[in-house]
Design an enzyme around this catalytic site. Structure first.
Site, mmCIF file in Angstrom:
data_model
loop_
_atom_site.group_PDB
_atom_site.id
_atom_site.type_symbol
_atom_site.label_atom_id
_atom_site.label_comp_id
_atom_site.label_asym_id
_atom_site.label_seq_id
_atom_site.Cartn_x
_atom_site.Cartn_y
_atom_site.Cartn_z
ATOM 1 N N LYS A 166 -11.635 7.957 2.272
ATOM 2 C CA LYS A 166 -12.290 6.726 2.751
ATOM 3 C C LYS A 166 -13.705 6.622 2.197
ATOM 4 O O LYS A 166 -14.161 5.528 1.874
ATOM 5 C CB LYS A 166 -12.286 6.700 4.279
ATOM 6 C CG LYS A 166 -10.857 6.588 4.802
ATOM 7 C CD LYS A 166 -10.738 5.800 6.070
ATOM 8 C CE LYS A 166 -9.284 5.477 6.334
ATOM 9 N NZ LYS A 166 -8.824 5.879 7.647
ATOM 10 N N LYS B 293 0.173 1.741 -4.624
ATOM 11 C CA LYS B 293 0.685 1.737 -3.255
ATOM 12 C C LYS B 293 0.298 0.417 -2.581
ATOM 13 O O LYS B 293 -0.854 -0.017 -2.705
ATOM 14 C CB LYS B 293 0.041 2.921 -2.505
ATOM 15 C CG LYS B 293 0.356 2.950 -1.043
ATOM 16 C CD LYS B 293 -0.539 3.932 -0.285
ATOM 17 C CE LYS B 293 -0.376 3.672 1.188
ATOM 18 N NZ LYS B 293 -1.402 3.905 2.091
ATOM 19 N N LYS C 200 -3.668 -2.714 2.338
ATOM 20 C CA LYS C 200 -4.681 -3.751 2.624
ATOM 21 C C LYS C 200 -5.898 -3.557 1.741
ATOM 22 O O LYS C 200 -6.499 -4.516 1.283
ATOM 23 C CB LYS C 200 -5.152 -3.617 4.081
ATOM 24 C CG LYS C 200 -4.165 -4.116 5.088
ATOM 25 C CD LYS C 200 -4.566 -3.688 6.484
ATOM 26 C CE LYS C 200 -4.469 -2.200 6.661
ATOM 27 N NZ LYS C 200 -3.689 -1.743 7.811
HETATM 28 P P1 ADP Z 1 -3.020 0.378 4.575
HETATM 29 O O1 ADP Z 1 -2.891 1.317 3.410
HETATM 30 O O2 ADP Z 1 -2.539 -0.983 4.243
HETATM 31 O O3 ADP Z 1 -4.423 0.386 5.164
HETATM 32 P P2 ADP Z 1 -2.362 1.999 6.847
HETATM 33 O O4 ADP Z 1 -3.057 3.169 6.216
HETATM 34 O O5 ADP Z 1 -2.994 1.333 8.014
HETATM 35 O O6 ADP Z 1 -2.052 0.920 5.706
HETATM 36 O O7 ADP Z 1 -0.882 2.445 7.193
HETATM 37 C C1 ADP Z 1 -0.255 2.318 8.440
HETATM 38 C C2 ADP Z 1 1.101 3.010 8.344
HETATM 39 O O8 ADP Z 1 1.921 2.385 7.339
HETATM 40 C C3 ADP Z 1 0.989 4.476 7.937
HETATM 41 O O9 ADP Z 1 1.921 5.229 8.691
HETATM 42 C C4 ADP Z 1 1.350 4.500 6.483
HETATM 43 O O10 ADP Z 1 1.953 5.703 6.107
HETATM 44 C C5 ADP Z 1 2.318 3.325 6.353
HETATM 45 N N1 ADP Z 1 2.156 2.695 5.030
HETATM 46 C C6 ADP Z 1 1.109 1.923 4.633
HETATM 47 N N2 ADP Z 1 1.269 1.490 3.368
HETATM 48 C C7 ADP Z 1 2.444 2.009 2.936
HETATM 49 C C8 ADP Z 1 3.170 1.932 1.707
HETATM 50 N N3 ADP Z 1 2.729 1.218 0.693
HETATM 51 N N4 ADP Z 1 4.333 2.598 1.620
HETATM 52 C C9 ADP Z 1 4.809 3.310 2.670
HETATM 53 N N5 ADP Z 1 4.179 3.428 3.851
HETATM 54 C C10 ADP Z 1 2.996 2.787 4.001
#
Ligand code: ADP
Ligand code: TRP
Length: 320
Positions: free
Chosen positions: A110, A189, A192
């Protein structure tokens, strides 16, 4: 078995969140005692605007409810409505070695993404441990990126139990491996933070537009294509039937089908996949009082469990 997981309300939920986390949460509720919450204290570590945090919290609640979270079976609440976790988090902080947190890659990632190094971000895994331990969770389904945080939770629980006596259940992680990483529009990946997402409930026209923007290589229509290296195919596999996957696998390998056609098919299937949930999502949006009420009732149930564990922890350390 008690299954617990949290999701941060840090933006609109996307199909990476769905296939990487939410779908499994929803499946697990059938045969387990589900405890799912909206991790808004955690979201605060990235400094959201207050109104965004308010809105995203409700949006996540509506997404889960529309997608099939069953409030008769599953306890569903907003983390900050059960402030007992922050007290437990402090108690746990006092036995958590600095080195354990310094090794956490989530914090380093982060900071690398440009977030300021606040204390909340550093202490994030301790609050997550408190979330898990205060509800006596047995199983914590999370994406691979959260594995280290569950290991830290287990370490903290073991330190605590060894120092003060058996208070906490040691949880197991359940890594959601069926879908490793859902790719975003640019092939990284879906996240957001990369602005490369397709939201679960974005307007159908916008889903079509975004799918057309997915990055592919420049193999011409006639050329044979490798489905295993294609972002469009990776997404198609999530929403297509086994027969459709076979059909498109062959179309890719044989050549003669362009990426444009695959994208059209993908947009259709994505829209079809989430269509049954759209109606429910729209109804919830017209009934925010109901959504708030569901969260309030969930918080009451969660509080009852949290208070008991917190009392045990306070007693164990001598704060009774
Ligand atoms: P972001 O990367 O959009 O901020 P988060 O970190 O808040 O998403 O992820 C919330 C949940 O969704 C976590 O358990 C994460 O492993 C899953 N997740 C987020 N993006 C993906 C992705 N591209 N593929 C698989 N799982 C994901
Ligand atoms: N850190 C998790 C994520 O970003 C969200 C979370 C907070 C969580 N507390 C939790 C997940 C407890 C599982 C258990 O995805």
């Amino acid at each position: 078995m008690r299954v617990l997981s949290g999701i941060q309300p840090s933006g609109r939920l996307h199909i990476g969140n769905y296939f990487g986390a939410m779908r499994q949460h929803l499946q697990l509720q059938a045969e387990n005692e589900g405890f799912y919450f909206i991790a808004d204290y955690h979201a605060l570590t990235s400094g959201p605007k207050p109104d965004d945090l308010r809105q995203h919290r409700l949006a996540v609640a509506m997404d889960y409810l529309a997608l099939g979270l069953d409030t008769n079976k599953t306890v569903f609440w907003c983390q900050s409505d059960v402030p007992e976790v922050t007290e437990l988090s402090w108690i746990l902080s006092c036995i958590t070695p600095m080195g354990l947190l310094q090794r956490c890659v989530g914090y380093k990632d982060k900071i690398a993404q440009g977030l300021s190094a606040n204390h909340g971000l550093f202490a994030y895994p301790v609050l997550q441990a408190a979330d898990i331990l205060i509800f006596n969770s047995n199983l914590v389904p999370v994406g691979a990126d959260q594995k280290q945080h569950i290991e830290v939770t287990r370490d903290i629980a073991e330190y605590f139990n060894n120092t003060y006596g058996e208070v906490f259940v040691i949880p197991k992680e359940h890594i959601i491996a069926s879908v490793a990483v859902v790719p975003g529009l640019d092939g990284r990946k879906m996240s957001k933070s990369y602005d490369n997402t397709i939201e679960i409930f974005e307007p159908e026209a916008s889903v079509k537009k975004k799918v057309m923007r997915i990055v592919t290589d420049s193999t011409p229509v006639e050329g044979a294509k490798d489905p295993d290296k294609c972002n469009v195919f990776a997404l198609l596999k999530l929403v297509a039937s086994q027969d459709e996957i076979k059909e498109w696998d062959a179309k890719y390998r044989n050549g003669g089908t362009g990426y444009g056609q695959a994208k059209k098919k993908l947009a259709e299937l994505l829209i079809e996949y989430f269509r049954p949930f759209r109606q429910k999502r729209a109804e919830l949006e017209q009934n925010l009082d109901y959504v708030r009420d569901v969260l309030a009732q969930g918080a009451e149930k969660a509080k009852a469990v949290a208070r008991e564990t917190l009392a045990k922890a306070r007693k164990a350390v001598g704060l009774d």
